[in-house]
Motif scaffolding. Structure first.
Motif, PDB file in Angstrom:
ATOM      1  N   GLU A 206       0.832  -1.215   0.000  1.00 26.04           N
ATOM      2  CA  GLU A 206       0.000   0.000   0.000  1.00 26.04           C
ATOM      3  C   GLU A 206       0.863   1.260   0.000  1.00 26.04           C
ATOM      4  O   GLU A 206       0.552   2.243  -0.686  1.00 26.04           O
ATOM      5  CB  GLU A 206      -0.899  -0.007   1.233  1.00 26.04           C
ATOM      6  N   ASN A 207       1.978   1.222   0.728  1.00 29.75           N
ATOM      7  CA  ASN A 207       2.853   2.394   0.831  1.00 29.75           C
ATOM      8  C   ASN A 207       3.896   2.471  -0.282  1.00 29.75           C
ATOM      9  O   ASN A 207       4.716   3.401  -0.311  1.00 29.75           O
ATOM     10  CB  ASN A 207       3.565   2.397   2.185  1.00 29.75           C
ATOM     11  N   LYS A 208       3.891   1.475  -1.159  1.00 28.11           N
ATOM     12  CA  LYS A 208       4.804   1.426  -2.300  1.00 28.11           C
ATOM     13  C   LYS A 208       6.268   1.494  -1.865  1.00 28.11           C
ATOM     14  O   LYS A 208       7.104   2.176  -2.464  1.00 28.11           O
ATOM     15  CB  LYS A 208       4.486   2.538  -3.291  1.00 28.11           C
ATOM     16  N   GLU A 209       6.574   0.757  -0.786  1.00 30.17           N
ATOM     17  CA  GLU A 209       7.951   0.710  -0.305  1.00 30.17           C
ATOM     18  C   GLU A 209       8.794  -0.209  -1.185  1.00 30.17           C
ATOM     19  O   GLU A 209       8.277  -1.095  -1.862  1.00 30.17           O
ATOM     20  CB  GLU A 209       7.977   0.201   1.137  1.00 30.17           C
ATOM     21  N   THR A 210      10.098  -0.006  -1.159  1.00 29.98           N
ATOM     22  CA  THR A 210      11.019  -0.860  -1.900  1.00 29.98           C
ATOM     23  C   THR A 210      11.582  -1.899  -0.943  1.00 29.98           C
ATOM     24  O   THR A 210      12.467  -1.611  -0.127  1.00 29.98           O
ATOM     25  CB  THR A 210      12.165  -0.045  -2.515  1.00 29.98           C
ATOM     26  N   ILE A 211      11.045  -3.107  -0.998  1.00 30.48           N
ATOM     27  CA  ILE A 211      11.444  -4.198  -0.118  1.00 30.48           C
ATOM     28  C   ILE A 211      11.770  -5.418  -0.969  1.00 30.48           C
ATOM     29  O   ILE A 211      10.981  -5.830  -1.815  1.00 30.48           O
ATOM     30  CB  ILE A 211      10.337  -4.555   0.900  1.00 30.48           C
ATOM     31  N   TYR A 212      12.932  -6.014  -0.692  1.00 31.49           N
ATOM     32  CA  TYR A 212      13.414  -7.150  -1.477  1.00 31.49           C
ATOM     33  C   TYR A 212      12.378  -8.270  -1.545  1.00 31.49           C
ATOM     34  O   TYR A 212      11.805  -8.684  -0.545  1.00 31.49           O
ATOM     35  CB  TYR A 212      14.704  -7.713  -0.861  1.00 31.49           C
ATOM     36  N   GLY A 213      12.158  -8.739  -2.766  1.00 34.88           N
ATOM     37  CA  GLY A 213      11.318  -9.902  -2.976  1.00 34.88           C
ATOM     38  C   GLY A 213       9.825  -9.639  -2.896  1.00 34.88           C
ATOM     39  O   GLY A 213       9.022 -10.526  -3.194  1.00 34.88           O
ATOM     40  N   ILE A 214       9.464  -8.441  -2.485  1.00 35.07           N
ATOM     41  CA  ILE A 214       8.037  -8.075  -2.445  1.00 35.07           C
ATOM     42  C   ILE A 214       7.732  -7.114  -3.578  1.00 35.07           C
ATOM     43  O   ILE A 214       6.815  -7.335  -4.368  1.00 35.07           O
ATOM     44  CB  ILE A 214       7.671  -7.440  -1.082  1.00 35.07           C
ATOM     45  N   THR A 215       8.558  -6.074  -3.669  1.00 37.05           N
ATOM     46  CA  THR A 215       8.369  -5.090  -4.737  1.00 37.05           C
ATOM     47  C   THR A 215       9.582  -5.020  -5.658  1.00 37.05           C
ATOM     48  O   THR A 215       9.652  -4.152  -6.528  1.00 37.05           O
ATOM     49  CB  THR A 215       8.095  -3.696  -4.134  1.00 37.05           C
ATOM     50  N   THR A 216      10.557  -5.924  -5.443  1.00 40.27           N
ATOM     51  CA  THR A 216      11.738  -5.974  -6.310  1.00 40.27           C
ATOM     52  C   THR A 216      11.937  -7.384  -6.846  1.00 40.27           C
ATOM     53  O   THR A 216      11.301  -8.338  -6.396  1.00 40.27           O
ATOM     54  CB  THR A 216      13.024  -5.581  -5.548  1.00 40.27           C
ATOM     55  N   GLY A 217      12.899  -7.488  -7.777  1.00 42.59           N
ATOM     56  CA  GLY A 217      13.291  -8.795  -8.262  1.00 42.59           C
ATOM     57  C   GLY A 217      14.163  -9.514  -7.243  1.00 42.59           C
ATOM     58  O   GLY A 217      14.310  -9.072  -6.096  1.00 42.59           O
ATOM     59  N   PHE A 218      14.809 -10.608  -7.701  1.00 41.83           N
ATOM     60  CA  PHE A 218      15.535 -11.487  -6.782  1.00 41.83           C
ATOM     61  C   PHE A 218      17.002 -11.578  -7.157  1.00 41.83           C
ATOM     62  O   PHE A 218      17.385 -11.373  -8.309  1.00 41.83           O
ATOM     63  CB  PHE A 218      14.920 -12.890  -6.803  1.00 41.83           C
ATOM     64  N   GLY A 219      17.838 -11.927  -6.169  1.00 40.20           N
ATOM     65  CA  GLY A 219      19.260 -12.097  -6.424  1.00 40.20           C
ATOM     66  C   GLY A 219      19.871 -10.813  -6.954  1.00 40.20           C
ATOM     67  O   GLY A 219      19.749  -9.748  -6.341  1.00 40.20           O
ATOM     68  N   LEU A 220      20.544 -10.896  -8.088  1.00 38.42           N
ATOM     69  CA  LEU A 220      21.159  -9.714  -8.688  1.00 38.42           C
ATOM     70  C   LEU A 220      20.113  -8.674  -9.080  1.00 38.42           C
ATOM     71  O   LEU A 220      20.425  -7.488  -9.192  1.00 38.42           O
ATOM     72  CB  LEU A 220      21.985 -10.128  -9.916  1.00 38.42           C
ATOM     73  N   PHE A 221      18.852  -9.129  -9.248  1.00 33.11           N
ATOM     74  CA  PHE A 221      17.776  -8.201  -9.615  1.00 33.11           C
ATOM     75  C   PHE A 221      17.139  -7.538  -8.395  1.00 33.11           C
ATOM     76  O   PHE A 221      16.039  -6.991  -8.481  1.00 33.11           O
ATOM     77  CB  PHE A 221      16.694  -8.941 -10.408  1.00 33.11           C
ATOM     78  N   SER A 222      17.812  -7.561  -7.255  1.00 38.79           N
ATOM     79  CA  SER A 222      17.212  -7.015  -6.032  1.00 38.79           C
ATOM     80  C   SER A 222      17.007  -5.503  -6.104  1.00 38.79           C
ATOM     81  O   SER A 222      16.222  -4.944  -5.331  1.00 38.79           O
ATOM     82  CB  SER A 222      18.099  -7.352  -4.821  1.00 38.79           C
ATOM     83  N   ASP A 223      17.710  -4.842  -7.026  1.00 34.94           N
ATOM     84  CA  ASP A 223      17.541  -3.388  -7.168  1.00 34.94           C
ATOM     85  C   ASP A 223      16.575  -3.015  -8.283  1.00 34.94           C
ATOM     86  O   ASP A 223      16.404  -1.834  -8.597  1.00 34.94           O
ATOM     87  CB  ASP A 223      18.908  -2.728  -7.432  1.00 34.94           C
ATOM     88  N   VAL A 224      15.959  -4.037  -8.890  1.00 28.17           N
ATOM     89  CA  VAL A 224      15.010  -3.780  -9.978  1.00 28.17           C
ATOM     90  C   VAL A 224      13.603  -3.705  -9.406  1.00 28.17           C
ATOM     91  O   VAL A 224      13.093  -4.694  -8.855  1.00 28.17           O
ATOM     92  CB  VAL A 224      15.092  -4.880 -11.058  1.00 28.17           C
ATOM     93  N   ARG A 225      12.971  -2.557  -9.520  1.00 24.80           N
ATOM     94  CA  ARG A 225      11.623  -2.360  -9.007  1.00 24.80           C
ATOM     95  C   ARG A 225      10.606  -3.017  -9.955  1.00 24.80           C
ATOM     96  O   ARG A 225      10.711  -2.895 -11.182  1.00 24.80           O
ATOM     97  CB  ARG A 225      11.334  -0.862  -8.898  1.00 24.80           C
ATOM     98  N   VAL A 226       9.645  -3.712  -9.380  1.00 26.95           N
ATOM     99  CA  VAL A 226       8.606  -4.400 -10.164  1.00 26.95           C
ATOM    100  C   VAL A 226       7.334  -3.553 -10.138  1.00 26.95           C
ATOM    101  O   VAL A 226       6.982  -2.963  -9.111  1.00 26.95           O
ATOM    102  CB  VAL A 226       8.338  -5.799  -9.564  1.00 26.95           C
ATOM    103  N   ASP A 227       6.661  -3.518 -11.279  1.00 29.45           N
ATOM    104  CA  ASP A 227       5.417  -2.745 -11.359  1.00 29.45           C
ATOM    105  C   ASP A 227       4.382  -3.272 -10.377  1.00 29.45           C
ATOM    106  O   ASP A 227       4.273  -4.485 -10.152  1.00 29.45           O
ATOM    107  CB  ASP A 227       4.848  -2.793 -12.780  1.00 29.45           C
ATOM    108  N   GLU A 228       3.576  -2.372  -9.819  1.00 31.39           N
ATOM    109  CA  GLU A 228       2.626  -2.709  -8.759  1.00 31.39           C
ATOM    110  C   GLU A 228       1.662  -3.817  -9.153  1.00 31.39           C
ATOM    111  O   GLU A 228       1.339  -4.686  -8.347  1.00 31.39           O
ATOM    112  CB  GLU A 228       1.850  -1.447  -8.370  1.00 31.39           C
ATOM    113  N   GLY A 229       1.207  -3.839 -10.380  1.00 31.09           N
ATOM    114  CA  GLY A 229       0.226  -4.837 -10.796  1.00 31.09           C
ATOM    115  C   GLY A 229       0.820  -6.211 -11.055  1.00 31.09           C
ATOM    116  O   GLY A 229       0.076  -7.154 -11.381  1.00 31.09           O
ATOM    117  N   GLU A 230       2.126  -6.349 -10.903  1.00 30.75           N
ATOM    118  CA  GLU A 230       2.789  -7.619 -11.243  1.00 30.75           C
ATOM    119  C   GLU A 230       3.406  -8.315 -10.029  1.00 30.75           C
ATOM    120  O   GLU A 230       4.176  -9.256 -10.184  1.00 30.75           O
ATOM    121  CB  GLU A 230       3.868  -7.362 -12.303  1.00 30.75           C
TER     122      GLU A 230
END
Length: 502
Positions: free
Chosen positions: A47-71
Motif C-alpha cells: 500500500e505504501n509502495k515501499e522498496t522491499i526485497y522480494g516483495i516489490t523488487t526482483g531477486f538475487g542480482l535483480f534485487s535493485d530492480v523495481r517491479v510494477d505494482e500490478g505484477e
C-alpha cells in the motif's frame, strides 16, 4: 493423534511419530495470529509502495530492480517456475513430507508474511498425503534450497507432479479429484516458500533417525559377534567407562552388558586370552563416539526445524514493524552437522566390517571354519560377503568427504558463498544405506558363527534376536545367492528404524 505445530516446539521424535503413525497436523491459534500479523505488514508495504526485497523488487542480482505494482503476484509465480530446475531422482516420499512440515512450521513463526491460505494449503497437502515430487539435485544450500523447494511450491499451485496414494500424477489432477482449488500466490509468498533450508534439513532428519537406529542395531549385532568369538566382558565394566566421563560411551558399555547378560559364550580376561582386539574391546569407545556425533546433529537439526530461515524477515516488536534482509537461509550450520553425521555413520560400518573379518578369517576366528564354509574348499561360504562389506566401507570413505568445504559463487557473484548442505544430506543417506548393508552382512555371518558355538549358550536377548533373524535368513548349509540374504536383513533393519524398537 494430531501433531500440533506452532513454529517453536517441533522435535525429531514428533516427526518420527508422524512418519510411523500417519498422524495429521494442525496449527495453534497463536501461530495463526502471528501469520495474520506478518501478512498485514506485507499489505502495508504494498500500500505504501515501499522498496522491499522480494516483495516489490526482483531477486538475487535483480534485487535493485523495481517491479510494477500490478505484477507483484506474477513475480512470485515466475519465481517458482524459473527456479523449479531440480535434477535427478526424487527425494523419498518421507523426505518430501517432512519438507512440507518443516516449511509450514517456519512460516508459523510469523516472520515470513504469507497468507492464511498458503498455510491451509500446506496443511491440506500434508494431511491428505499429497506429496510433491522433488528432484534431489540442484541445490547449493544457500539462498535456501531454492530448486527443491520450488518443486514443492509448484505442487501447491497445481503445477508439477505429486505422489498420491503411491502413484505419481499431475498436481492439478489430484486437486481436481479432491475438489481443491490450487493456491494463488500473493506478494512475497513464492519467496517465502523457497528461501530456506528445508530440503537439507528434512533429509537430515531422516538421516538422523536412521543413523541413530543403526547405532542401536549395531550393538546387538556386535553382541552376537562377541559371543561367536568368546569375547571378554571385563572391558565393558562400568568403572572403565566412568573414569573417562563420556556419557555415550558409558551408555553403550551398559547396553552391551545387557545384551550379553546370561551368555555362556562370553569369557573373562585370562580365560582364553588376556584381552580382545579393539573391534570387540573398544565397542563402547567407538560406538559411543558415533552417538556423540548423533547427539550433536540432533541438537542442530532441532534448532533449524524451529527457525525462521527465509529472507527478508518481518518483525513486529513494541508496536513497531520492520523488515530486514538477512541470510538465515544459508545452510552452513546444517551442512557442517550433516557432514559430521557422515563420520559417525562411516565408523559404525568400518568397525562392523573389521568384526566380520575376524569371524571369517581362520587366523582370527578362534577355531571356526574358514569363511564359515560348510565344506571348505568345495564351498566358499561367507568369503565374498566380506569383500562386499569391504567395498561398501571403502565407498563410504569417498562419500565422507565434506561437501561443506566447497563453494561456487552464483547469481553473478551476489551469492558468492554457498553451503552445499543438501549434497551433504544426500551423500549421508547413501552412506547410511551402505552402513546398514554392512551391518546386515555382519549379522548374517554372526548368526552362522554362533551356530558353531551352540545357540543354546547365547544370552537370552541375543537368542531372541537369533530366532527373529532366522525367520528372515536361513542357515548357510550350502553356497547360495547371498545378495538376497543381505537385502532381506537390511530391509529387516530398516523396518525397525521407525518403530521405537532396539
Amino acid at each position: 493423534m494430531t501433531l500440533q505445530l506452532n513454529g517453536e516446539s517441533l522435535t525429531i521424535n514428533k516427526i518420527k511419530e508422524l512418519l510411523y503413525q500417519s498422524d495429521e497436523v494442525s496449527v495453534t491459534d497463536d501461530a495463526y495470529q502471528r501469520v495474520k500479523q506478518s501478512r498485514a505488514t506485507v499489505e502495508k508495504i504494498i500500500e505504501n509502495k515501499e522498496t522491499i526485497y522480494g516483495i516489490t523488487t526482483g531477486f538475487g542480482l535483480f534485487s535493485d530492480v523495481r517491479v510494477d505494482e500490478g505484477e507483484y503476484n506474477q513475480l512470485q509465480v515466475n519465481l517458482i517456475r524459473s527456479h523449479a530446475c531440480g535434477i535427478g531422482k526424487p527425494f523419498s516420499q518421507d523426505v518430501a513430507l517432512v519438507m512440507m512440515v518443516l516449511r509450514l512450521n517456519t512460516l508459523l513463526k510469523g516472520h515470513s508474511g504469507v497468507t492464511v491460505d498458503l498455510v491451509d494449503q500446506l496443511i491440506y497437502f500434508i494431511n491428505n498425503r499429497i506429496i510433491p515430487v522433488i528432484p534431489q539435485q540442484g541445490s547449493l544450500g544457500a539462498s535456501g534450497d531454492l530448486a527443491p523447494l520450488s518443486h514443492l511450491a509448484l505442487a501447491l499451485i497445481g503445477e508439477g507432479s505429486v505422489y498420491y496414494k503411491n502413484e505419481e500424477v499431475d498436481s492439478r489432477y489430484v486437486l481436481n479429484l479432491l475438489n481443491r482449488t490450487p493456491l494463488r500466490l500473493q506478494a512475497k509468498e513464492g519467496l517465502a516458500l523457497i528461501n530456506g533450508t528445508q530440503a537439507m534439513t528434512a533429509q537430515g532428519v531422516i538421516n538422523y533417525i536412521e543413523a541413530e537406529d543403526i547405532g542401536y542395531q549395531a550393538e546387538w549385532i556386535a553382541a552376537l559377534t562377541h559371543q561367536a568369538l568368546n569375547g571378554i566382558t571385563d572391558a565393558y565394566h562400568e568403572n572403565v567407562h566412568k573414569v573417562r566421563h563420556f556419557k555415550e560411551q558409558i551408555d553403550v558399555a551398559a547396553r552391551m552388558l545387557d545384551w550379553l547378560e546370561g551368555s555362556k559364550l562370553t569369557t573373562s580376561q585370562g580365560d582364553i586370552r588376556v584381552q580382545d582386539a579393539y573391534t570387540l574391546r573398544c565397542i563402547p569407545q567407538i560406538h559411543g563416539a558415533s552417538f556423540q556425533v548423533f547427539n550433536y546433529v540432533k541438537e542442530k537439526l532441532e534448532f533449524e526445524m524451529n527457525a525462521a530461515n527465509d529472507n527478508p524477515l518481518i518483525f513486529d516488536e513494541d508496536d513497531e514493524t520492520f523488515v530486514i534482509s538477512g541470510g538465515n537461509f544459508h545452510g552452513q550450520p546444517i551442512a557442517f552437522a550433516l557432514d559430521f553425521l557422515k563420520l559417525g555413520v562411516s565408523e559404525l560400518a568400518n568397525v562392523s566390517e573389521r568384526r566380520l573379518e575376524r569371524l571369517v578369517n581362520p587366523q582370527l576366528n578362534n577355531g571356526l571354519p574358514a569363511f564359515l564354509s560348510p565344506q571348505p574348499g568345495l564351498q566358499s561360504g561367507a568369503m565374498i560377503m566380506q569383500y562386499a562389506a569391504a567395498s561398501l566401507v571403502s565407498e563410504n570413505k569417498t562419500l565422507a568427504h565434506p561437501a561443506s568445504v566447497d563453494s561456487i559463487p552464483s547469481s553473478a557473484n551476489q551469492e558468492d558463498h554457498v553451503s552445499m548442505g543438501t549434497i551433504a544430506s544426500r551423500h549421508g543417506y547413501q552412506m547410511i544405506e551402505n552402513a546398514r548393508r554392512v551391518l546386515a552382512i555382519e549379522a548374517i555371518i554372526a548368526l552362522q558363527a554362533v551356530e558353531y558355538k551352540d545357540i543354546e549358550k547365547l544370552s537370552p536377548k541375543t537368542y531372541d534376536k537369533y530366532q527373529a533373524l532366522r525367520k528372515v535368513v536361513p542357515s548357510i548349509t550350502q553356497d547360495r545367492q547371498f545378495h538376497k540374504d543381505i537385502e532381506a536383513v537390511a530391509q529387516y533393519l530398516l523396518d525397525h528404524a521407525y518403530s521405537n524398537e532396539i
